[in-house]
Scaffold this active site. Structure first.
Site, PDB file in Angstrom:
ATOM      1  N   ASN A 150       0.804  -1.237   0.000  1.00 46.23           N
ATOM      2  CA  ASN A 150       0.000   0.000   0.000  1.00 46.23           C
ATOM      3  C   ASN A 150       0.832   1.281   0.000  1.00 46.23           C
ATOM      4  O   ASN A 150       0.393   2.292  -0.537  1.00 46.23           O
ATOM      5  CB  ASN A 150      -1.030  -0.016   1.130  1.00 46.23           C
ATOM      6  CG  ASN A 150      -0.438  -0.258   2.482  1.00 46.23           C
ATOM      7  OD1 ASN A 150       0.577  -0.940   2.614  1.00 46.23           O
ATOM      8  ND2 ASN A 150      -1.036   0.296   3.511  1.00 46.23           N
ATOM      9  N   GLY A 192       2.573  -6.322   6.793  1.00 44.57           N
ATOM     10  CA  GLY A 192       1.502  -6.933   6.010  1.00 44.57           C
ATOM     11  C   GLY A 192       0.340  -7.324   6.897  1.00 44.57           C
ATOM     12  O   GLY A 192       0.162  -6.783   7.993  1.00 44.57           O
ATOM     13  N   SER A 193      -0.421  -8.295   6.425  1.00 46.05           N
ATOM     14  CA  SER A 193      -1.646  -8.683   7.142  1.00 46.05           C
ATOM     15  C   SER A 193      -1.329  -9.559   8.359  1.00 46.05           C
ATOM     16  O   SER A 193      -0.283 -10.219   8.413  1.00 46.05           O
ATOM     17  CB  SER A 193      -2.548  -9.455   6.181  1.00 46.05           C
ATOM     18  OG  SER A 193      -1.852 -10.599   5.721  1.00 46.05           O
ATOM     19  N   GLU A 245       4.685  -5.696  11.616  1.00 43.71           N
ATOM     20  CA  GLU A 245       3.863  -4.478  11.468  1.00 43.71           C
ATOM     21  C   GLU A 245       2.606  -4.909  10.737  1.00 43.71           C
ATOM     22  O   GLU A 245       2.610  -5.057   9.518  1.00 43.71           O
ATOM     23  CB  GLU A 245       4.632  -3.416  10.666  1.00 43.71           C
ATOM     24  CG  GLU A 245       5.926  -2.935  11.311  1.00 43.71           C
ATOM     25  CD  GLU A 245       5.686  -2.019  12.514  1.00 43.71           C
ATOM     26  OE1 GLU A 245       4.547  -1.561  12.700  1.00 43.71           O
ATOM     27  OE2 GLU A 245       6.640  -1.779  13.272  1.00 43.71           O
ATOM     28  N   CYS A 292      -2.721   1.311   6.622  1.00 41.50           N
ATOM     29  CA  CYS A 292      -2.889   0.443   7.800  1.00 41.50           C
ATOM     30  C   CYS A 292      -3.449   1.196   8.996  1.00 41.50           C
ATOM     31  O   CYS A 292      -4.167   0.627   9.805  1.00 41.50           O
ATOM     32  CB  CYS A 292      -1.560  -0.198   8.163  1.00 41.50           C
ATOM     33  SG  CYS A 292      -0.255   0.990   8.478  1.00 41.50           S
ATOM     34  N   GLU A 339     -10.683  -6.044   8.625  1.00 41.69           N
ATOM     35  CA  GLU A 339     -10.142  -4.725   8.282  1.00 41.69           C
ATOM     36  C   GLU A 339     -10.664  -4.334   6.894  1.00 41.69           C
ATOM     37  O   GLU A 339     -10.662  -5.154   5.975  1.00 41.69           O
ATOM     38  CB  GLU A 339      -8.613  -4.847   8.252  1.00 41.69           C
ATOM     39  CG  GLU A 339      -7.898  -3.584   7.908  1.00 41.69           C
ATOM     40  CD  GLU A 339      -6.375  -3.797   7.848  1.00 41.69           C
ATOM     41  OE1 GLU A 339      -5.899  -4.935   8.006  1.00 41.69           O
ATOM     42  OE2 GLU A 339      -5.667  -2.804   7.630  1.00 41.69           O
TER      43      GLU A 339
HETATM   44  P1  NAD Z   1       0.056  -9.381   2.806  1.00 42.42           P
HETATM   45  O1  NAD Z   1       0.170  -9.937   4.180  1.00 42.42           O
HETATM   46  O2  NAD Z   1      -0.860 -10.030   1.853  1.00 42.42           O
HETATM   47  O3  NAD Z   1       1.479  -9.337   2.081  1.00 42.42           O
HETATM   48  C1  NAD Z   1       2.623  -8.794   2.682  1.00 42.42           C
HETATM   49  C2  NAD Z   1       3.857  -9.470   2.134  1.00 42.42           C
HETATM   50  O4  NAD Z   1       3.831 -10.851   2.429  1.00 42.42           O
HETATM   51  C3  NAD Z   1       4.039  -9.342   0.632  1.00 42.42           C
HETATM   52  O5  NAD Z   1       5.393  -9.026   0.368  1.00 42.42           O
HETATM   53  C4  NAD Z   1       3.672 -10.707   0.106  1.00 42.42           C
HETATM   54  O6  NAD Z   1       4.404 -11.082  -1.028  1.00 42.42           O
HETATM   55  C5  NAD Z   1       4.017 -11.641   1.267  1.00 42.42           C
HETATM   56  N1  NAD Z   1       3.113 -12.789   1.375  1.00 42.42           N
HETATM   57  C6  NAD Z   1       1.791 -12.829   1.082  1.00 42.42           C
HETATM   58  N2  NAD Z   1       1.279 -14.048   1.347  1.00 42.42           N
HETATM   59  C7  NAD Z   1       2.306 -14.789   1.827  1.00 42.42           C
HETATM   60  C8  NAD Z   1       2.443 -16.147   2.254  1.00 42.42           C
HETATM   61  N3  NAD Z   1       1.390 -16.974   2.261  1.00 42.42           N
HETATM   62  N4  NAD Z   1       3.647 -16.575   2.676  1.00 42.42           N
HETATM   63  C9  NAD Z   1       4.709 -15.749   2.679  1.00 42.42           C
HETATM   64  N5  NAD Z   1       4.647 -14.467   2.253  1.00 42.42           N
HETATM   65  C10 NAD Z   1       3.477 -13.999   1.826  1.00 42.42           C
HETATM   66  O7  NAD Z   1      -0.299  -7.854   3.044  1.00 42.42           O
HETATM   67  P2  NAD Z   1      -0.615  -6.740   1.975  1.00 42.42           P
HETATM   68  O8  NAD Z   1      -1.884  -7.095   1.296  1.00 42.42           O
HETATM   69  O9  NAD Z   1       0.584  -6.444   1.168  1.00 42.42           O
HETATM   70  O10 NAD Z   1      -0.856  -5.465   2.929  1.00 42.42           O
HETATM   71  C11 NAD Z   1      -2.072  -5.228   3.541  1.00 42.42           C
HETATM   72  C12 NAD Z   1      -2.003  -5.518   5.016  1.00 42.42           C
HETATM   73  O11 NAD Z   1      -0.831  -4.975   5.577  1.00 42.42           O
HETATM   74  C13 NAD Z   1      -3.139  -4.873   5.777  1.00 42.42           C
HETATM   75  O12 NAD Z   1      -3.597  -5.756   6.762  1.00 42.42           O
HETATM   76  C14 NAD Z   1      -2.488  -3.662   6.428  1.00 42.42           C
HETATM   77  O13 NAD Z   1      -3.130  -3.181   7.573  1.00 42.42           O
HETATM   78  C15 NAD Z   1      -1.140  -4.181   6.719  1.00 42.42           C
HETATM   79  N6  NAD Z   1      -0.178  -3.093   6.822  1.00 42.42           N
HETATM   80  C16 NAD Z   1       0.414  -2.818   8.016  1.00 42.42           C
HETATM   81  C17 NAD Z   1       1.291  -1.756   8.122  1.00 42.42           C
HETATM   82  C18 NAD Z   1       1.959  -1.412   9.422  1.00 42.42           C
HETATM   83  O14 NAD Z   1       2.909  -0.629   9.382  1.00 42.42           O
HETATM   84  N7  NAD Z   1       1.533  -1.931  10.554  1.00 42.42           N
HETATM   85  C19 NAD Z   1       1.565  -0.985   7.003  1.00 42.42           C
HETATM   86  C20 NAD Z   1       0.942  -1.290   5.811  1.00 42.42           C
HETATM   87  C21 NAD Z   1       0.084  -2.355   5.709  1.00 42.42           C
END
Ligand code: NAD
Length: 454
Positions: A112, A185-186, A207, A241, A329
């Protein structure tokens, strides 16, 4: 992935990354690289989801430049040995703490804020003296490509390497032994990352996301509060996020609140054409958002265009905690509004859910503000504002519980990638016989006296 990590480990073991001059030089180089290529960075992110140069600067690059400047200014201080007092039992001696880099680090970014969320943790890792393998999100493919191109061309792979890819590549990386894993990420993928790191006992910073509430209490400055909240919610089309996920508004001001929201949304002119809005990242996220919409509860907006990946700023009213929109979310431009009457009751409802990443209180009522701050656990937040707390690097940024663990930005980021080695440095001038054979009652008495334990 194995040779990449091995190369970095061998390089780390040469101690080259530990010198302060080296760290500063790499940080300067990174800043220059970003600055010199701003046009291409802007083009790439615009291609990915129509994020404008204005937004790319204010919500991505400026944060990176600030982190780099602060790191260069403070790295010497942060990595200096810290003397601490020595306890009576060990005198004469000195005691001190040596910050040391953890070693080979893995940074996994989210889509994002693709530049900020990939490069800011890498800045922290470099400042602390680590090597970095960076895996940006594969969804904004153009930003991932340009980061890989620029960094891999300009940095030695044994020090800083971008590995592009999706789930299989990330899994393969996570099979390797790192000394630190930093994931954004999530919460769902956060658990996968945590489990993989646990196999190597690798420390993690996670995070993550979650549902962040924003309170509007009975007595608040509606005009300025709504203005700030609407900006925070629809920045990046809600794909932030720490965006306010849902509103808790006191029933006595609900009608006035909704009117103010409507006026503010109209006044904001959210559109790609005026650089004031972005696309939803992909079609599958469009469908995820559409499935969350309850047609009967739309107060404002609700239109979308799947092909254009456009989703209008949308306000839902008369929402309850049982509605679909309140399950996960939102991570998009839909804002549900829940009205409340009793503050204790609504605090109880927020507390019965996962700990939020952020929480916002728009209120002039000091007692209620303090009650919310005291009663609810959450990552961080703001009073009478939203999102802006993360720009103050004097405070760490991070979640708690399901919204994450660990902090970063500023010195918190340095700490996330450091180990603090505690050293007792003892004089050889004297050696009291106290702890040695023979173990007499007299000695025990004396030990108790020294320890202050009768
Ligand atoms: P995501 O968890 O789908 O992906 C994050 C990363 O993980 C990517 O690089 C992806 O390639 C990798 N990934 C995805 N699935 C995986 C798996 N099964 N095994 C290993 N790696 C995998 O998250 P997203 O869709 O990129 O981001 C959205 C989420 O991130 C939201 O929940 C948001 O709130 C959160 N977020 C948190 C922050 C923070 O600073 N706390 C900042 C931005 C986004």
């Amino acid at each position: 992935m194995e040779p990449i990590v091995k190369k970095q480990r061998d390089y780390f073991n040469t101690n080259a990354t530990k010198s302060i001059d080296f760290r500063k030089e790499q940080l300067r180089k990174l800043k220059r690289l970003l600055k010199d290529n701003e046009d291409d960075l802007n083009k790439a992110i615009y291609k990915d989801f129509k994020k404008s140069a204005f937004c790319n600067y204010t919500s991505e690059l400026s944060i990176l430049y600030n982190d780099i400047d602060e790191a260069i200014k403070n790295v010497k201080k942060w990595s200096a040995i810290k003397n601490v007092s020595t306890n009576l039992l060990n005198l004469p001696a000195k005691s001190y703490i040596i910050p040391e880099p953890l070693g080979v680090s893995l940074v996994i970014g989210a889509w994002n804020y693709p530049y900020q969320l990939s490069i800011a943790p890498a800045i922290a890792a470099i400042t602390a003296g680590n090597t970095v393998v960076l895996k940006p999100s594969e969804l904004p493919i153009n930003t991932s490509n340009i980061m890989a191109k620029l960094i891999n061309k300009n940095f030695a792979p044994e020090f800083f390497k971008v590995v592009e890819g999706g789930i299989p590549e990330t899994k393969e990386l996570l099979d390797q032994k790192f000394d630190k894993v930093f994931f954004t990420g999530s919460s769902y993928v956060g658990k996968i990352v945590y489990q993989a790191a646990a196999k190597h006992l690798t420390p993690v910073t996670l995070e993550l996301g979650g549902k962040s509430p924003a309170f509007f209490t009975e007595k608040c400055d509606l005009k300025i509060g709504v203005k700030r909240m609407i900006w925070a919610k629809f920045l990046n089309a809600g794909q932030t996020c720490v965006a306010p996920d849902y509103i808790l508004v006191h029933k006595n001001i609900k009608d006035e609140f909704l009117k103010t929201v409507k006026a503010e949304v109209e006044n904001s002119h959210f559109a790609f054409e005026n650089d004031n809005y972005v696309q939803i990242i992909n079609e599958s996220n469009m469908h995820r958002l559409i499935a969350m919409l309850d047609e009967n509860k739309i107060y404002l907006g609700g239109k979308y265009d799947i092909k254009e990946r456009f989703f209008e700023p949308t306000i839902l009213t008369d929402v309850t905690f049982d509605d679909t929109i309140m399950k996960d979310e939102i991570f998009g431009p839909i804002l549900p509004v829940i009205e409340y009457d009793d503050i204790d009751d609504i605090i109880g409802k927020v507390k019965s859910r996962s700990k939020p990443l952020a929480l916002y209180i728009f209120s002039k009522e000091k007692k209620i503000r303090q009650k919310i701050l005291n009663d609810i656990s959450f990552g961080g937040g703001a009073i009478n504002d939203a999102i802006m707390h993360l720009t103050n690097t004097n405070m760490g940024f991070g979640g708690v519980g399901e919204s994450g663990m660990g902090n970063y930005h500023g010195e918190s980021g340095f700490k996330a990638f450091s180990h603090y080695k505690s050293i007792l440095d003892k004089s050889t001038l004297i050696e009291p016989n106290l702890k040695y054979h023979p173990r007499t009652d007299k000695k025990l008495k004396l030990i108790k006296m020294i320890l202050g334990q009768k």
